[in-house]
Scaffold this motif. Structure first.
Motif, mmCIF file in Angstrom:
data_model
loop_
_atom_site.group_PDB
_atom_site.id
_atom_site.type_symbol
_atom_site.label_atom_id
_atom_site.label_comp_id
_atom_site.label_asym_id
_atom_site.label_seq_id
_atom_site.Cartn_x
_atom_site.Cartn_y
_atom_site.Cartn_z
ATOM 1 N N UNK A 40 0.828 -1.213 0.000
ATOM 2 C CA UNK A 40 0.000 0.000 0.000
ATOM 3 C C UNK A 40 0.863 1.266 0.000
ATOM 4 N N UNK A 41 2.095 1.127 0.409
ATOM 5 C CA UNK A 41 2.995 2.280 0.407
ATOM 6 C C UNK A 41 4.436 1.780 0.419
ATOM 7 N N UNK A 42 5.305 2.650 0.020
ATOM 8 C CA UNK A 42 6.713 2.264 0.030
ATOM 9 C C UNK A 42 7.521 3.327 0.726
ATOM 10 N N UNK A 43 8.690 2.930 1.176
ATOM 11 C CA UNK A 43 9.599 3.891 1.788
ATOM 12 C C UNK A 43 9.230 4.206 3.220
ATOM 13 N N UNK A 44 10.040 5.038 3.849
ATOM 14 C CA UNK A 44 9.804 5.378 5.244
ATOM 15 C C UNK A 44 10.471 6.708 5.548
ATOM 16 N N UNK A 45 9.782 7.516 6.386
ATOM 17 C CA UNK A 45 10.342 8.822 6.749
ATOM 18 C C UNK A 45 10.939 8.819 8.150
ATOM 19 N N UNK A 46 10.983 7.662 8.801
ATOM 20 C CA UNK A 46 11.296 7.669 10.229
ATOM 21 C C UNK A 46 12.781 7.696 10.580
ATOM 22 N N UNK A 74 16.211 1.071 5.557
ATOM 23 C CA UNK A 74 15.058 1.199 4.644
ATOM 24 C C UNK A 74 14.924 2.593 3.999
ATOM 25 N N UNK A 75 14.975 3.691 4.769
ATOM 26 C CA UNK A 75 14.799 5.000 4.105
ATOM 27 C C UNK A 75 15.863 5.270 3.041
ATOM 28 N N UNK A 76 17.009 4.624 3.170
ATOM 29 C CA UNK A 76 18.088 4.850 2.205
ATOM 30 C C UNK A 76 17.938 3.989 0.952
ATOM 31 N N UNK A 77 17.204 2.886 1.085
ATOM 32 C CA UNK A 77 17.090 2.002 -0.085
ATOM 33 C C UNK A 77 15.696 2.005 -0.703
ATOM 34 N N UNK A 78 14.704 2.413 0.073
ATOM 35 C CA UNK A 78 13.343 2.441 -0.475
ATOM 36 C C UNK A 78 12.813 3.869 -0.583
ATOM 37 N N UNK A 79 13.615 4.820 -0.152
ATOM 38 C CA UNK A 79 13.213 6.218 -0.297
ATOM 39 C C UNK A 79 12.193 6.669 0.741
ATOM 40 N N UNK A 80 11.595 7.853 0.503
ATOM 41 C CA UNK A 80 10.619 8.412 1.442
ATOM 42 C C UNK A 80 9.257 7.774 1.212
ATOM 43 N N UNK A 81 8.358 8.003 2.202
ATOM 44 C CA UNK A 81 7.031 7.374 2.135
ATOM 45 C C UNK A 81 6.247 7.842 0.914
#
Ligand code: SF4
Length: 429
Positions: A142-148, A155-162
């Protein structure tokens, strides 16, 4: 996430004329869709690819070995240092171009590295070709990436922002799957509670749960992962009210020590977390709760570790996934000294696993002589006379029964339990 990406890639490759084969031995092209969250998984990819390299040297039918996914993104060109024989290194943002890359490499224009920042195309799901063997349950991203930016996490470095997928796309995908006979859907996101925040239109994850729940003939709806700072009463209420949403919550605590949580940049305290657990239990007194824990994070003292043990004893999780800390590239924690000795990490890991095993065993005993609804997934790997299925709370149930039950939800009476499995009886009901 990687399984889902593999399904997209499978669709893309078949559409482009590549043909899936039954075994690695008969493949001309082998791509490893590697996860970078833990070092252990990466080492396994490196080991497996190394074995293949030996085959490639002798067997000219093997043309391409590639590493793709977030493992490729995390290490980028540096992977060639460790695996100079690779023909393709491709991050998750570029998987939709892989058929093109493979043709280039086959034409002698390799190796190829594709790891720059890029947006994945909005229509990528049109390429999704689900494995036809998936008949009972399926994932939907449902979503990709993470802002945390938790200090240890890549994860934020390889999947980008939310980035959230539009609800209409998710609903169509869910509807198609249910029409195909899928009984259980799991919604996937690194932090599902942030779903739709990037739309800025008031739509929330609870709204999405409500809409997916309304799809007729869907039997079970699950989701992972919730972040303790964002999981709110609105979501627990939705879980309680919506009939398909299962009474199962994965709420990773990572550590019971406030100091370590702060250093991990988790943005909640132990007490904040425990309050959320109390609310969840109020809405789902019979529900199951699981968690993730990291042992041996930099500067984790014996006292910090005791705090984690105390949380385990207090919450009495159904399952705890315990990981020994390993520094991940690009992360804030990787700049700290990895100063908990490996031996101590191993010991803490073992202590936690033993404690959790006892708790899981005791938790499971409460199901003795109860009748449970079980979604039958197939025959057991260990014994082909036994069927295996899952309860709504994610418990594995093993029982004797005919093949015709596979894909159905049946009632099973539990006659035996251990820490990981419930043993049941279907016939005598
Ligand atoms: S919430 Fe933290 S641990 Fe989870 S994906 Fe995001 S950065 Fe990683």
């Amino acid at each position: 996430m990687n399984e889902y990406d593999s399904e997209i890639l499978r669709g893309l490759l078949i559409k482009s004329g590549f043909v899936p084969v039954e075994s690695e031995e008969s493949a001309n092209i082998v791509l490893f869709n590697g996860c970078s969250v833990r070092e252990h998984a990466e080492r396994r990819v490196i080991g497996r690819a190394g074995m293949l390299r030996k085959r490639k040297e002798k067997d000219e039918r093997l043309k391409i070995i590639g590493v793709i996914g977030c493992m490729a993104q995390a290490h980028k060109e540096k992977l060639f240092g460790e695996m100079p024989y690779l023909d393709l290194i491709c991050g998750p943002q570029h998987i939709y171009k892989i058929p093109e890359y493979l043709s280039e490499i086959l034409a002698g224009r390799g190796p190829i590295v594709a790891v720059d920042e890029d947006k994945r195309p909005a229509d990528r799901e049109n390429h999704l070709l689900r494995d036809e063997n998936i008949k009972i349950k399926a994932y939907i991203t449902i979503m990709e990436g993470c802002n945390n930016f938790c200090s240890y996490c890549v994860v934020p470095y390889v999947r980008g922002r939310e980035t959230s997928r539009p609800p209409e796309m998710i609903l169509k995908e869910a509807d198609d799957l249910v029409k195909r006979g899928i009984r259980e859907i799991t919604l996937l996101g690194q932090n599902v509670n942030s779903y739709a925040k990037d739309f800025n239109n008031g739509y929330t994850f609870s709204n999405l749960l409500k809409e997916v729940d309304a799809i007729s003939d869907l039997k079970r709806l699950k989701f992972v992962t919730s972040h303790p700072k964002d999981a709110d009463e609105q979501m627990f209420k939705a879980m309680f009210k919506l009939p398909t949403v299962c009474e199962f919550l994965h709420l990773p605590i990572q550590s019971g020590s406030d100091e370590i949580l702060k250093s991990m940049n988790r943005k909640y305290t132990r007490d904040d977390y425990l309050r959320k657990i109390d609310i969840a239990r109020r809405y789902m007194p019979e529900g199951a709760i699981s968690t993730d824990i990291i042992v041996g994070y930099p500067n984790e003292s014996d006292d910090d570790f005791k705090e984690t043990l105390n949380v385990l004893k207090q919450v009495k999780y159904d399952t705890a996934y315990v990981f020994k800390y390993s520094p991940r590239p690009h992360t804030a924690a990787s700049k700290m000294e990895d100063n908990v000795p490996q031996k101590v990490k191993e010991e803490r890991n073992q202590i936690l696993l033993n404690l959790q095993r006892d708790i899981s065993r005791k938790n499971n005993e409460k199901y003795l002589n109860k009748k449970l609804g079980v979604l039958v997934e197939g025959f057991s790997d260990k014994c082909d006379k036994l069927l295996v299925g899952k309860t709504r709370t994610g418990k594995t149930v093993v029982f004797e029964g005919p093949q015709v039950l596979i894909g159905k939800i049946v009632e099973v009476r539990v006659h035996g339990t251990n820490a990981s499995t419930l043993l049941g009886n279907w016939k005598k009901i």
